[in-house]
Scaffold this active site. Structure first.
Site, short mmCIF file in Angstrom:
data_model
loop_
_atom_site.label_atom_id
_atom_site.label_comp_id
_atom_site.label_asym_id
_atom_site.label_seq_id
_atom_site.Cartn_x
_atom_site.Cartn_y
_atom_site.Cartn_z
N GLN A 6 0.81 -1.23 0.00
CA GLN A 6 0.00 0.00 0.00
C GLN A 6 0.84 1.28 0.00
O GLN A 6 0.33 2.35 -0.33
CB GLN A 6 -0.95 0.02 1.22
CG GLN A 6 -2.02 -1.06 1.16
CD GLN A 6 -2.84 -1.08 2.41
OE1 GLN A 6 -2.47 -1.70 3.40
NE2 GLN A 6 -3.96 -0.38 2.42
N CYS A 8 -10.57 -0.24 3.93
CA CYS A 8 -9.19 -0.30 3.45
C CYS A 8 -8.70 1.13 3.24
O CYS A 8 -9.41 1.95 2.63
CB CYS A 8 -9.15 -1.07 2.12
SG CYS A 8 -7.48 -1.21 1.45
N LEU A 9 -7.51 1.41 3.73
CA LEU A 9 -6.96 2.76 3.58
C LEU A 9 -6.69 3.09 2.11
O LEU A 9 -6.60 4.27 1.76
CB LEU A 9 -5.67 2.89 4.41
CG LEU A 9 -5.87 2.67 5.93
CD1 LEU A 9 -4.51 2.66 6.64
CD2 LEU A 9 -6.78 3.74 6.53
N GLU A 18 -4.51 -8.03 4.99
CA GLU A 18 -3.17 -7.50 4.67
C GLU A 18 -2.37 -8.50 3.84
O GLU A 18 -1.61 -8.11 2.94
CB GLU A 18 -2.40 -7.16 5.96
CG GLU A 18 -3.08 -6.17 6.91
CD GLU A 18 -3.56 -4.90 6.25
OE1 GLU A 18 -3.02 -4.51 5.20
OE2 GLU A 18 -4.50 -4.29 6.79
O1 K1U Z 1 -5.29 -2.55 4.78
C1 K1U Z 1 -5.74 -1.49 5.19
O2 K1U Z 1 -5.98 -0.59 4.41
C2 K1U Z 1 -6.00 -1.28 6.65
C3 K1U Z 1 -7.43 -1.59 7.05
C4 K1U Z 1 -7.43 -2.90 7.82
C5 K1U Z 1 -8.77 -3.55 8.01
C6 K1U Z 1 -9.74 -2.99 8.80
C7 K1U Z 1 -10.96 -3.63 8.98
C8 K1U Z 1 -11.19 -4.82 8.36
C9 K1U Z 1 -10.23 -5.35 7.55
C10 K1U Z 1 -9.02 -4.73 7.37
C11 K1U Z 1 -7.93 -0.46 7.92
O3 K1U Z 1 -7.36 -0.14 8.91
S1 K1U Z 1 -9.34 0.35 7.39
C12 K1U Z 1 -9.65 1.57 8.68
C13 K1U Z 1 -10.29 0.96 9.88
O4 K1U Z 1 -10.90 -0.08 9.81
C14 K1U Z 1 -10.21 1.62 11.20
C15 K1U Z 1 -9.72 2.88 11.34
C16 K1U Z 1 -9.64 3.47 12.59
C17 K1U Z 1 -10.05 2.80 13.70
C18 K1U Z 1 -10.56 1.54 13.58
C19 K1U Z 1 -10.64 0.94 12.33
ZN ZN Z 2 -6.39 -2.69 2.78
#
Ligand code: K1U
Ligand code: ZN
Length: 167
Positions: A51, A91-92, A134
């Site tokens: 990413q 997902c970010l 991930e």
């Molecule tokens: O891979 C990524 O982009 C990170 C993703 C991880 C994820 C979260 C939830 C389910 C599956 C995978 C994230 O972090 S998205 C943002 C998020 O969920 C979050 C942000 C702040 C506080 C709590 C959660």
């Molecule tokens: Zn992601």
């Protein structure tokens, strides 16, 4: 503190397959530090090197509320999985999009930590979801690819439009 730029879907670099880390050295530890700073700042609970346009098999995760339980997985492998669970994912690299994805309920992972030591961990709940999400990034897969072609098309159109107006 170095914050890295997070690639935004449908950037073609998100589809690259990451290569195994051959030595856990200061270069990898700098990447881990920059990735964790970037994840906490976003904010997110996980980040794969893919990413941030680094195509080595490195993942950082912190699902704690206190942001002090960083987990690092280098060259992760899922060696056992069981059950099925559906969880809402984000997902970010796909900002503003959340949808349900079906995955294994429990996974056993083998990986190296930031010291280069091998460890095994059994995860369930959000940690299991996050590890699988991930690890998908490391093989060039974004969670929206689990959704219907119709939803994928709509998401792509929405994000491409948003990225054009951001410039
Ligand atoms: O891979 C990524 O982009 C990170 C993703 C991880 C994820 C979260 C939830 C389910 C599956 C995978 C994230 O972090 S998205 C943002 C998020 O969920 C979050 C942000 C702040 C506080 C709590 C959660
Ligand atoms: Zn992601």
């Amino acid at each position: 503190m170095a914050l890295l730029a997070i690639l935004q879907y449908p950037d073609p670099r998100l589809y690259k397959v990451a290569a195994a880390v051959t030595a856990v050295n200061d270069d990898i530890r700098r990447l881990i530090k920059d990735m964790s700073d970037t994840m906490y700042a976003a904010p997110g609970v996980g980040l794969a090197a893919t990413q941030v346009d680094d195509h080595r098999r490195v993942i950082v995760i912190d699902i704690s509320d206190t942001h002090d339980k960083l987990q690092v997985f280098i060259n992760p492998e899922i060696i056992e999985s069981s059950g099925v669970a559906t969880c809402e994912e984000g997902c970010l690299s796909v900002p503003g999009i959340f949808d349900k994805v079906e995955r294994a309920e429990q996974v056993k992972v083998r990986a190296l930590n930031e010291k280069g030591e091998r460890f095994e961990l059994t995860a369930s709940g959000l940690l299991a979801v996050c590890i699988q999400h991930e690890m998908d990034h490391l093989r060039g897969k974004v969670f929206v690819e689990y959704l219907s072609p119709l939803k994928q098309g709509r998401i792509k159109t929405k994000l491409v439009k948003a990225q054009k107006t951001e410039r």
